[in-house]
Enzyme design. Structure first.
Site, mmCIF file in Angstrom:
data_model
loop_
_atom_site.group_PDB
_atom_site.id
_atom_site.type_symbol
_atom_site.label_atom_id
_atom_site.label_comp_id
_atom_site.label_asym_id
_atom_site.label_seq_id
_atom_site.Cartn_x
_atom_site.Cartn_y
_atom_site.Cartn_z
ATOM 1 N N ASN A 122 -10.878 -2.284 -5.582
ATOM 2 C CA ASN A 122 -10.071 -1.373 -6.417
ATOM 3 C C ASN A 122 -10.689 -1.117 -7.798
ATOM 4 O OD1 ASN A 122 -6.891 -2.547 -5.080
ATOM 5 N ND2 ASN A 122 -8.048 -0.717 -4.529
ATOM 6 N N HIS A 167 2.649 3.418 -8.965
ATOM 7 C CA HIS A 167 2.428 1.993 -9.255
ATOM 8 C C HIS A 167 3.611 1.431 -10.044
ATOM 9 C CE1 HIS A 167 -1.493 2.417 -7.616
ATOM 10 N NE2 HIS A 167 -2.003 3.123 -8.611
ATOM 11 N N SER A 200 -7.474 -5.265 -5.382
ATOM 12 C CA SER A 200 -8.611 -5.820 -4.633
ATOM 13 C C SER A 200 -9.901 -5.713 -5.440
ATOM 14 C CB SER A 200 -8.782 -5.065 -3.313
ATOM 15 O OG SER A 200 -9.311 -3.769 -3.550
ATOM 16 N N GLY A 236 0.161 5.541 -4.406
ATOM 17 C CA GLY A 236 -0.404 6.827 -4.807
ATOM 18 C C GLY A 236 0.152 7.964 -3.963
ATOM 19 N N ASP A 293 0.828 -1.211 0.000
ATOM 20 C CA ASP A 293 0.000 0.000 0.000
ATOM 21 C C ASP A 293 0.863 1.264 0.000
ATOM 22 O OD1 ASP A 293 -2.378 1.386 -0.027
ATOM 23 O OD2 ASP A 293 -2.677 1.293 2.146
#
Ligand code: IPE
Ligand code: IPE
Ligand code: MG
Length: 258
Positions: A75, A44, A72, A30, A27
Site C-alpha cells: 500500500n 477510509h 500492507s 475506495g 477491503d
C-alpha cells in the site's frame, strides 16, 4: 437491519465453538466512496466505524483475538496523497480510541514493519499499546505496513543469525522455530479469515498462519460491514467441517467422544 433480525442472528451462534482468532482483510473503502461520488479518503474515514463495530461485536461474543489488515507493505506504492491521508487518519484514530478500548477491556497490538511508519504514528501506537496492555477481554491487532513475505523474510534473517552464531543447528529448524520469529508469536492461528469487497485473494496476508483457516468472502464493501455481517460469517464458519487432513469419519468419531 431490524434489531429483531440482529438478535436472532446472534442467537444462532454457538458460543462454545467460537473461533478464538478472527482475521479480517478490510477491503473496498475506495470503491465504496467512489460509488457515492466521494473521494477515496471518505471511504477510509467511514471504514473506522466498521472497525469499531467489528471490535465491539467480536469482544462481546467472546472472541479472544481479532486481527485487522489495515495497511500492507504494497500500500506504500499508492498515490502519496492517499498514503498521507491514511497515516493521518490512523494517527487520529489511535488517539481517539484509547478510552473506548480501555472501557471495553480490549488490548491494542500491532504487527508489521512499524519502523516504516511516520515517527509520530509509531510513538502514539506504542503508547496506546502500553496504555491498553492490562486489558484481557480481547486482543485487537492492527496489521500495519505488514505483508506476509516481509514477515517471513525478517524471521528467516533472525533464524539464520542464530545458526551463524552457533546457537541453533540447521537440522533442528522446525515449525516452532519459525513461529518464534513471526510477528504473531504467542497468538493462536486465525481460524476464520474474512475478506470484504468481493475480492477473493489474500494480498500477502498471514500466509503461514492461515494454513488451515476457513476463508469467508463477503460482497460488502468494508465501510458497510456491520455486526450482523460478522455474525453471518461466524455462523457460516460453524457450519463447516474442519478436517485438518483427516477423513470426515474420523472427525465425526472424534466429536462424538468429546
Ligand atoms: C481497503 O480499502 C483499505 C486499504 C487497503 C488501506 P481499499 O483502499 O483497498 O479500497 P478499494 O479496494 O480500492 O475499493
Ligand atoms: C489488501 O487490500 C490490504 C489491506 C486491506 C490493508 P488491497 O486493496 O491493498 O489489496 P489488492 O491490491 O486489491 O490485492
Ligand atoms: Mg482494495
Amino acid at each position: 437491519m431490524s434489531e429483531h433480525l440482529h438478535t436472532s442472528l446472534k442467537e444462532k451462534i454457538d458460543l462454545e465453538r467460537l473461533p478464538k482468532h478472527i482475521a479480517i482483510i478490510m477491503d473496498g473503502n475506495g470503491r465504496w466512496a467512489k460509488s457515492k461520488g466521494k473521494p477515496r479518503i471518505f471511504g477510509h474515514q467511514s471504514g473506522v466505524t466498521a472497525v469499531r463495530e467489528a471490535a465491539e461485536s467480536a469482544a462481546e461474543l467472546g472472541v479472544s483475538y481479532l486481527t485487522l489488515y489495515a495497511f500492507s507493505t504494497e500500500n506504500w506504492t499508492r498515490p502519496r496523497m492517499e498514503v498521507n491521508a491514511l497515516m493521518r487518519l490512523l494517527l487520529q484514530t489511535i488517539k481517539d480510541e484509547v478510552v473506548t478500548l480501555n472501557k471495553n477491556n480490549i488490548r491494542l497490538n500491532a504487527i508489521g514493519d512499524l519502523d516504516s511508519l511516520p515517527k509520530l504514528n509509531k510513538e502514539h501506537l506504542l503508547r496506546a499499546m502500553d496504555q491498553t496492555s492490562h486489558n484481557d477481554r480481547m486482543t485487537l491487532t492492527l496489521a500495519l505496513s505488514y505483508s506476509s513475505r516481509w514477515e517471513i523474510i525478517q524471521a528467516a534473517r533472525k533464524l539464520a543469525a542464530e545458526v551463524e552464531q552457533g546457537e541453533l543447528k540447521a537440522g533442528d529448524v522446525d515449525q516452532h522455530c519459525i513461529e518464534r520469529f513471526l510477528t504473531t508469536f504467542g497468538m493462536p492461528d486465525p481460524e476464520l479469515l474474512i475478506r470484504t469487497s468481493g475480492e477473493t485473494r489474500l494480498s500477502n496476508f498471514m500466509l503461514w498462519q492461515i494454513a488451515y483457516a476457513e476463508l469467508y468472502f463477503s460482497k460488502k464493501f468494508w465501510p458497510e460491514f456491520r455486526k450482523a455481517d460478522l455474525y453471518e460469517a461466524i455462523i457460516d464458519f460453524q457450519c463447516r467441517e474442519r478436517r485438518f487432513g483427516k477423513t470426515s469419519e474420523q472427525i465425526t468419531k472424534q466429536n462424538n467422544k468429546e
